[in-house]
Scaffold this active site. Structure first.
Site, PDB file in Angstrom:
ATOM      1  N   GLU A   4      -7.357   4.439  12.955  1.00 57.70           N
ATOM      2  CA  GLU A   4      -6.249   4.087  13.850  1.00 57.70           C
ATOM      3  C   GLU A   4      -5.936   5.261  14.761  1.00 57.70           C
ATOM      4  OE1 GLU A   4      -2.261   4.625  11.870  1.00 57.70           O
ATOM      5  OE2 GLU A   4      -3.401   3.951  10.107  1.00 57.70           O
TER       6      GLU A   4
ATOM      7  N   ASP B  31      -9.158   3.474   6.756  1.00 61.24           N
ATOM      8  CA  ASP B  31      -8.010   3.394   7.660  1.00 61.24           C
ATOM      9  C   ASP B  31      -8.392   4.133   8.933  1.00 61.24           C
ATOM     10  OD1 ASP B  31      -5.660   3.760   9.051  1.00 61.24           O
ATOM     11  OD2 ASP B  31      -4.480   4.375   7.323  1.00 61.24           O
TER      12      ASP B  31
ATOM     13  N   ASP C   9       0.860  -1.190   0.000  1.00 57.88           N
ATOM     14  CA  ASP C   9       0.000   0.000   0.000  1.00 57.88           C
ATOM     15  C   ASP C   9       0.889   1.230   0.000  1.00 57.88           C
ATOM     16  OD1 ASP C   9       0.039   1.103   3.022  1.00 57.88           O
ATOM     17  OD2 ASP C   9      -0.094  -1.086   3.099  1.00 57.88           O
TER      18      ASP C   9
END
Length: 295
Positions: A187, A185, A96
């Protein structure tokens, strides 16, 4: 050693997505804070403590947040030889990227055996990866299956707003067998010491659910969720259940994937290293990867 993820056939998991959307906690989204927005800093550069208060002090090219950079910062990143990784059954290697990598040499990674890629498209509602076209199109042109990801800022705007921004700026999906569902994503907060964005677990779950449902309504696919087990279980409080809808992409820089986030019994992707570029293993065969892309 932590429990290792079970392997479930991708086709079985896909059927579960359609036929068995499990009940989960629904809590009204918490109002977004009126904070400034910009691209988070990469783990490759220093992170000023007052970044949220001075977003103009850095540029996108210098500060783009790569998937997992905050996970590596908080949880550590211990390089492990690929031959030492503990996996069950077949896997497909991938990478990625974000704007930190600039123009990517896609033929190089293809020749080194990488067969899929996730490319950062957006963050919050104020950032687009300036290298997105080269990265997203370039990975496709060499033959990879590829998808886009969005870095969540849950304290800046609600989940629906960020999902729409993502879809409108590169995060869509098409049933061509070469496009993976978009990934969220979610986090550690890169702008503050408050790891969970100042939100209670119920509000974090509600935000993720709103993003997920909006993305599904826009594209027909449930997004992949990228996270770490430690962050997820801490910031969601092990509330909610996304296992019947969303595949999970887990970051853990060790020789095994370890315990999965709350409720998931199988993972789709494991990000096992951040050097020399983010390295991932898809949990299945190439045919399974194509099946996931087709939906």
């Amino acid at each position: 050693m932590p429990a290792r993820s079970k392997r479930l056939p991708i086709r079985t998991a896909a059927s579960a997505v359609v036929l068995a959307c499990l009940a989960a906690l629904h809590v009204p989204a918490t109002a977004a804070r009126p904070l400034p927005e910009g691209p988070a800093r990469s783990a490759h550069s220093d992170h000023p403590a007052d970044l949220a208060a001075h977003p103009a002090a850095y540029s996108a090219e210098q500060s783009d947040h790569a998937a997992g950079s905050q996970i590596a910062k908080h949880e550590g990143a211990h390089p492990v030889d690929a031959a030492q990784l503990q996996v069950d059954g077949p896997t497909v290697p991938g990478i990625d990227v974000s704007s930190y990598q600039g123009d990517v040499d896609w033929p190089k990674w293809w020749n080194e055996g990488r067969r899929f890629a996730y490319v950062k498209a957006t963050e919050g509602t104020g950032y687009q990866n300036p290298y997105y076209n080269q990265q997203y199109t370039g990975s496709f042109d060499v033959g990879m299956v590829r998808g886009a990801y969005h870095f969540a800022l849950p304290d800046r705007s609600d989940g629906a707003t960020q999902a729409n921004y993502f879809v409108d700026h590169g995060g869509g999906w098409s049933a061509d067998g070469r496009t993976l569902p978009g990934a969220l994503d979610v986090e550690y907060n890169p702008y503050s010491d408050d790891k969970c964005y100042g939100l209670a677990p119920e509000a974090v779950v509600a935000w993720i659910r709103q993003f997920s449902e909006t993305y599904q309504a826009r594209t027909g696919r449930w997004p992949m969720i990228y996270t770490s087990t430690s962050w997820w279980d801490m910031c969601t409080g092990s509330l909610g259940d996304f296992t019947g809808t969303n595949p999970v992409w887990v970051a853990r820089y060790a020789d095994s994937i370890g315990q999965l986030p709350h409720r998931w019994a199988a993972h789709a992707i494991w990000q096992h290293s951040s050097t020399p570029i983010d390295q991932n293993l898809f949990n299945g065969t190439m045919d399974d990867l194509v099946a996931l892309a087709r939906g």
